[in-house]
Scaffold this active site. Structure first.
Site, PDB file in Angstrom:
ATOM      1  N   GLU A 180       0.825  -1.214   0.000  1.00 60.87           N
ATOM      2  CA  GLU A 180       0.000   0.000   0.000  1.00 60.87           C
ATOM      3  C   GLU A 180       0.855   1.259   0.000  1.00 60.87           C
ATOM      4  O   GLU A 180       0.692   2.143   0.835  1.00 60.87           O
ATOM      5  CB  GLU A 180      -0.928  -0.018   1.219  1.00 60.87           C
ATOM      6  CG  GLU A 180      -2.232   0.681   0.943  1.00 60.87           C
ATOM      7  CD  GLU A 180      -3.300   0.370   1.966  1.00 60.87           C
ATOM      8  OE1 GLU A 180      -3.618  -0.816   2.171  1.00 60.87           O
ATOM      9  OE2 GLU A 180      -3.801   1.328   2.556  1.00 60.87           O
TER      10      GLU A 180
ATOM     11  N   HIS B 175     -14.221   1.999   3.461  1.00 63.18           N
ATOM     12  CA  HIS B 175     -13.718   1.400   4.698  1.00 63.18           C
ATOM     13  C   HIS B 175     -13.416   2.408   5.802  1.00 63.18           C
ATOM     14  O   HIS B 175     -13.426   2.047   6.975  1.00 63.18           O
ATOM     15  CB  HIS B 175     -12.480   0.543   4.417  1.00 63.18           C
ATOM     16  CG  HIS B 175     -12.819  -0.805   3.849  1.00 63.18           C
ATOM     17  ND1 HIS B 175     -13.527  -0.959   2.680  1.00 63.18           N
ATOM     18  CD2 HIS B 175     -12.562  -2.066   4.298  1.00 63.18           C
ATOM     19  CE1 HIS B 175     -13.686  -2.254   2.432  1.00 63.18           C
ATOM     20  NE2 HIS B 175     -13.111  -2.946   3.394  1.00 63.18           N
TER      21      HIS B 175
ATOM     22  N   HIS C 154     -14.947   1.302   9.192  1.00 62.56           N
ATOM     23  CA  HIS C 154     -14.178   0.986  10.398  1.00 62.56           C
ATOM     24  C   HIS C 154     -14.673   1.800  11.593  1.00 62.56           C
ATOM     25  O   HIS C 154     -14.731   1.298  12.721  1.00 62.56           O
ATOM     26  CB  HIS C 154     -12.680   1.222  10.154  1.00 62.56           C
ATOM     27  CG  HIS C 154     -12.055   0.156   9.294  1.00 62.56           C
ATOM     28  ND1 HIS C 154     -10.827   0.303   8.699  1.00 62.56           N
ATOM     29  CD2 HIS C 154     -12.494  -1.070   8.920  1.00 62.56           C
ATOM     30  CE1 HIS C 154     -10.537  -0.787   8.005  1.00 62.56           C
ATOM     31  NE2 HIS C 154     -11.537  -1.629   8.118  1.00 62.56           N
TER      32      HIS C 154
ATOM     33  N   HIS D 251     -18.549  -6.867   9.332  1.00 59.79           N
ATOM     34  CA  HIS D 251     -17.627  -6.036   8.556  1.00 59.79           C
ATOM     35  C   HIS D 251     -18.226  -5.650   7.200  1.00 59.79           C
ATOM     36  O   HIS D 251     -18.231  -4.476   6.818  1.00 59.79           O
ATOM     37  CB  HIS D 251     -16.297  -6.780   8.370  1.00 59.79           C
ATOM     38  CG  HIS D 251     -15.305  -6.014   7.553  1.00 59.79           C
ATOM     39  ND1 HIS D 251     -14.735  -4.841   7.982  1.00 59.79           N
ATOM     40  CD2 HIS D 251     -14.816  -6.230   6.294  1.00 59.79           C
ATOM     41  CE1 HIS D 251     -13.909  -4.375   7.040  1.00 59.79           C
ATOM     42  NE2 HIS D 251     -13.943  -5.203   6.013  1.00 59.79           N
TER      43      HIS D 251
HETATM   44  N1  LIG Z   1      -6.843  -9.024   5.764  1.00 54.57           N
HETATM   45  C1  LIG Z   1      -7.570  -8.362   4.914  1.00 54.57           C
HETATM   46  O1  LIG Z   1      -7.105  -7.929   3.860  1.00 54.57           O
HETATM   47  C2  LIG Z   1      -9.039  -8.147   5.219  1.00 54.57           C
HETATM   48  C3  LIG Z   1      -9.910  -7.705   4.208  1.00 54.57           C
HETATM   49  C4  LIG Z   1     -11.260  -7.621   4.494  1.00 54.57           C
HETATM   50  C5  LIG Z   1     -11.726  -7.966   5.745  1.00 54.57           C
HETATM   51  N2  LIG Z   1     -10.852  -8.369   6.712  1.00 54.57           N
HETATM   52  C6  LIG Z   1     -11.305  -8.755   8.025  1.00 54.57           C
HETATM   53  O2  LIG Z   1     -12.105  -9.920   7.899  1.00 54.57           O
HETATM   54  C7  LIG Z   1     -12.970  -9.999   9.033  1.00 54.57           C
HETATM   55  C8  LIG Z   1     -14.344 -10.374   8.589  1.00 54.57           C
HETATM   56  O3  LIG Z   1     -14.298 -11.623   7.965  1.00 54.57           O
HETATM   57  P1  LIG Z   1     -15.598 -12.529   7.855  1.00 54.57           P
HETATM   58  O4  LIG Z   1     -16.701 -11.724   7.326  1.00 54.57           O
HETATM   59  O5  LIG Z   1     -15.205 -13.749   7.151  1.00 54.57           O
HETATM   60  O6  LIG Z   1     -15.964 -12.794   9.378  1.00 54.57           O
HETATM   61  P2  LIG Z   1     -15.792 -14.030  10.370  1.00 54.57           P
HETATM   62  O7  LIG Z   1     -14.473 -14.618  10.283  1.00 54.57           O
HETATM   63  O8  LIG Z   1     -16.222 -13.483  11.681  1.00 54.57           O
HETATM   64  O9  LIG Z   1     -16.867 -15.073   9.863  1.00 54.57           O
HETATM   65  C9  LIG Z   1     -18.214 -14.726   9.875  1.00 54.57           C
HETATM   66  C10 LIG Z   1     -19.059 -15.780  10.588  1.00 54.57           C
HETATM   67  O10 LIG Z   1     -19.252 -16.879   9.724  1.00 54.57           O
HETATM   68  C11 LIG Z   1     -18.941 -18.093  10.417  1.00 54.57           C
HETATM   69  N3  LIG Z   1     -18.501 -19.016   9.397  1.00 54.57           N
HETATM   70  C12 LIG Z   1     -17.339 -19.002   8.730  1.00 54.57           C
HETATM   71  N4  LIG Z   1     -17.344 -19.907   7.756  1.00 54.57           N
HETATM   72  C13 LIG Z   1     -18.519 -20.542   7.819  1.00 54.57           C
HETATM   73  C14 LIG Z   1     -19.110 -21.573   7.066  1.00 54.57           C
HETATM   74  N5  LIG Z   1     -18.519 -22.082   6.002  1.00 54.57           N
HETATM   75  N6  LIG Z   1     -20.348 -21.998   7.423  1.00 54.57           N
HETATM   76  C15 LIG Z   1     -20.996 -21.430   8.468  1.00 54.57           C
HETATM   77  N7  LIG Z   1     -20.490 -20.433   9.193  1.00 54.57           N
HETATM   78  C16 LIG Z   1     -19.269 -19.990   8.866  1.00 54.57           C
HETATM   79  C17 LIG Z   1     -17.927 -17.689  11.438  1.00 54.57           C
HETATM   80  O11 LIG Z   1     -17.893 -18.581  12.504  1.00 54.57           O
HETATM   81  C18 LIG Z   1     -18.447 -16.325  11.860  1.00 54.57           C
HETATM   82  O12 LIG Z   1     -19.463 -16.478  12.799  1.00 54.57           O
HETATM   83  C19 LIG Z   1     -12.891  -8.655   9.700  1.00 54.57           C
HETATM   84  O13 LIG Z   1     -12.129  -8.763  10.862  1.00 54.57           O
HETATM   85  C20 LIG Z   1     -12.198  -7.768   8.705  1.00 54.57           C
HETATM   86  O14 LIG Z   1     -11.479  -6.734   9.301  1.00 54.57           O
HETATM   87  C21 LIG Z   1      -9.522  -8.475   6.454  1.00 54.57           C
END
Ligand SMILES: NC(=O)c1ccc[n+]([C@@H]2O[C@H](COP(=O)([O-])OP(=O)(O)OC[C@H]3O[C@@H](n4cnc5c(N)ncnc54)[C@H](O)[C@@H]3O)[C@@H](O)[C@H]2O)c1
Length: 567
Positions: A435, A447, A451, A465
């Protein structure tokens, strides 16, 4: 079961020109090229063999008697001649593509594929051979020097395929998956209607930190397709969460057991609060107590929360160990698992503690989405829309038409949306990994608002998110309009698409536990790690499909936009 036969049929149907393999000596261009040609039923040519045949001298003799320039001339004419053959497989010498005229001919008249491998692997593979360029000096140093010199030439190839120690058969299959991905991403709308690949592979090109992304149904059951040999037999630490454990991880652990030395699992509580210092510490202590070593492997099986935390643990334990991302939410499949941003939250702001640390591979198994709740699908969908808005109007249009089908879990639409998103993210990360140039920052569209909203909601599941991103994108679109960039019709188009599919679009719809003011949100935005000395930076849309970074936005304008969405 992923059928390589189907992949072969797709390649044969859609590719009407030669495949030219380029890459360093020892990478297996000839062996793999022969296998590839045999599978496709095409003729195989080795440009070096053709030269030897036409001149009647070995390559070594041409180098020593006539010199390298004379050899390159012969190579250029030979390759040009071979390119006129229609569909076939051509293995070109390691240095051919470094000659501009040869490179241009290859790029214009073939699908050029770079087989890339690490220097240690090349040393192993070239040992004991008769390579003119390796006759003098330490082979490792010579190979490293040559690779550094030639990397930018190889990078002109249409497809970048990584050999992380695969057998020729495995590498041939990987190449087929990569060619298919290339053809899929370049197919016309009409071709795409009939083209529903069951598996694809693409590379995030980052010099010696490059890695493959696999996308397909049933991939977790086929580790031979994606688990590099050099990672076999390692102590493996899987991080997962409670919701994913029974649904996916337990079975996955059984699949890995026969391949790995040990497979231990740590189950985390689901949700954003898991991205905390406490959980991070617990993960590290668990691995240390379990005897983690430099060659241990971490696999993140779960959504973005598990992936971000596992990646940060991998980046920091023993100063960095290998890790693999197995994303199981739509959001993590299209965004967080790719690109190497890892980290945890501080109590007051998101993702404040972290590291850029790239995984060894990303394995996206579409089957994992079958158990994903509807709310999580929608949350992930917001990040998909983001790609269309910042970089590809055509993709946004496609989403307007197919978004509903995609969200209902239709495989063809899910594959298309995930592949397009990963492709765009891989491209952006390739150009601006850390970045620094401003390009990767465009992925933060919506974002800065998101955030702040997430922090105000308290990371307790009140606001996911992607939901925050959806509201944030509407606010950022309105900001773009106030600043004179985006026309009102486009703001409406974005709003209508998101709200029409049931995504959250206004702050007033967020069920905050305690009331929040615009001033509080703006204060949090100032703490965002993207804020610079000149204040908060916003990503704005100049039009749908084109974004830019905007600094110096007046607090008054931001406050008006926030308050309007709260009323
Ligand atoms: N690193 C990066 O570049 C980046 C980019 C975007 C978002 N993020 C981060 O990602 C996070 C959000 O990720 P998310 O939306 O995956 O959230 P999460 O990891 O909390 O998952 C969402 C929910 O889905 C459930 N779950 C996961 N897989 C499942 C499946 N196959 N079947 C049933 N339930 C399932 C999980 O237990 C959780 O309750 C945030 O912390 C955000 O800041 C990071």
């Amino acid at each position: 079961m992923i059928e390589i036969e189907h992949c072969l049929e797709d390649v044969k149907k859609l590719l009407k020109k030669p495949i030219v393999l380029v890459g360093m000596m020892g990478v297996g261009k000839t062996t793999v090229g022969r296998q590839l040609a045999a599978k496709l039923g095409w003729t195989f040519y080795d440009s070096d063999d053709e030269i030897v045949r036409s001149v009647g001298k070995s390559i070594s003799d041409i180098f020593s008697e006539d010199g390298e320039p004379a050899f390159r001339d012969l190579e250029r004419t030979t390759i040009k001649h071979l390119l006129a053959n229609g569909p076939c497989v051509i293995s070109s010498g390691g240095g051919g593509i470094t000659i501009p005229e040869t490179a241009q001919a290859i790029k214009e008249r073939s699908l050029c594929l770079w087989i890339d491998a690490s220097v240690p692997l090349l040393v192993e593979r070239t040992a004991g051979g008769d390579r003119p360029l390796l006759k003098h000096g330490d082979p490792e140093e010579v190979l490293q020097m040559l690779l550094d010199k030639r990397r930018s030439s190889y990078a002109q190839a249409h497809v970048h395929a990584l050999d992380d120690g695969l057998t020729p058969e495995e590498m041939t299959n990987r190449i087929l998956l990569q060619i298919r991905e290339y053809l899929y991403s370049h197919a016309t709308e009409k071709e795409k209607e009939e083209f529903v690949p069951d598996a694809l592979c693409m590379t995030v090109s980052l010099s010696d930190r490059s890695y493959p992304i696999f996308i397909g149904s049933g991939l977790l059951k086929e580790p031979e397709l994606w688990l590099p040999h050099e990672l076999h037999g390692r102590d493996t630490f899987i991080l997962t969460d409670y919701n994913v454990r029974e649904r996916i991880t337990d079975q996955f652990q059984e699949i890995l057991k026969p391949i790995m030395k040990s497979v231990s699992v740590m189950e985390l509580a689901p949700g954003e609060q898991t991205k905390s210092f406490e959980r991070y510490q617990a993960v590290l202590e668990w691995m240390i107590e379990s005897g983690v070593k430099r060659d241990s492997l971490i696999i993140a099986v779960g959504g973005g929360v598990v992936g971000d935390l596992a990646g940060f643990a991998a980046a920091t334990i023993l100063r960095g160990i290998d890790f693999i991302q197995v994303p199981t939410t739509l959001l993590s499949q299209v965004d967080s698992s790719v690109g190497g941003k890892t980290g945890i939250n501080s109590k007051s702001a998101k993702n404040m503690i972290g590291a850029f640390y790239q995984p060894r591979s990303v394995v996206i198994d579409l089957d994992t989405l079958m158990t994903l709740p509807k709310r999580e699908w929608l949350s992930g969908y917001a990040e998909i829309v983001k790609y269309g808005l910042i970089a590809d109007e055509g993709f946004f249009e496609w989403l307007e038409e197919h978004g509903l089908l995609m969200l209902s879990g239709e495989t063809a639409e899910a594959m298309r949306a995930i592949e397009t998103s990963c492709h765009m993210k891989a491209e952006i990360v390739h150009k601006d990994e850390r970045e620094e140039s401003g390009l990767r920052a465009l992925l933060n569209f919506g974002h800065t608002f998101a955030h702040a909203l997430e922090a105000a909601a308290g990371y307790d599941g009140t606001l996911l998110h992607g939901e925050a991103v959806s509201v944030g994108m509407v606010l950022a679109a309105r900001l773009s309009q106030r600043l004179g960039y985006l026309v009102q019709d486009d703001v409406n188009r974005i709003y209508n698409h998101l709200s029409g599919l049931g995504l959250m679009t206004e702050i007033r719809n967020i069920p905050f536990k305690k009331p929040v003011t615009a001033d509080e949100l703006i204060e949090t935005m100032h703490k965002d790690k993207k804020a610079g000395v000149d204040g908060i930076k916003f990503i704005v849309l100049r039009r749908i499909g084109s974004a830019a970074v905007e600094a110096g936005v007046s607090t008054e304008t931001v406050k008006n936009i926030l308050e309007e969405s709260m009323r």
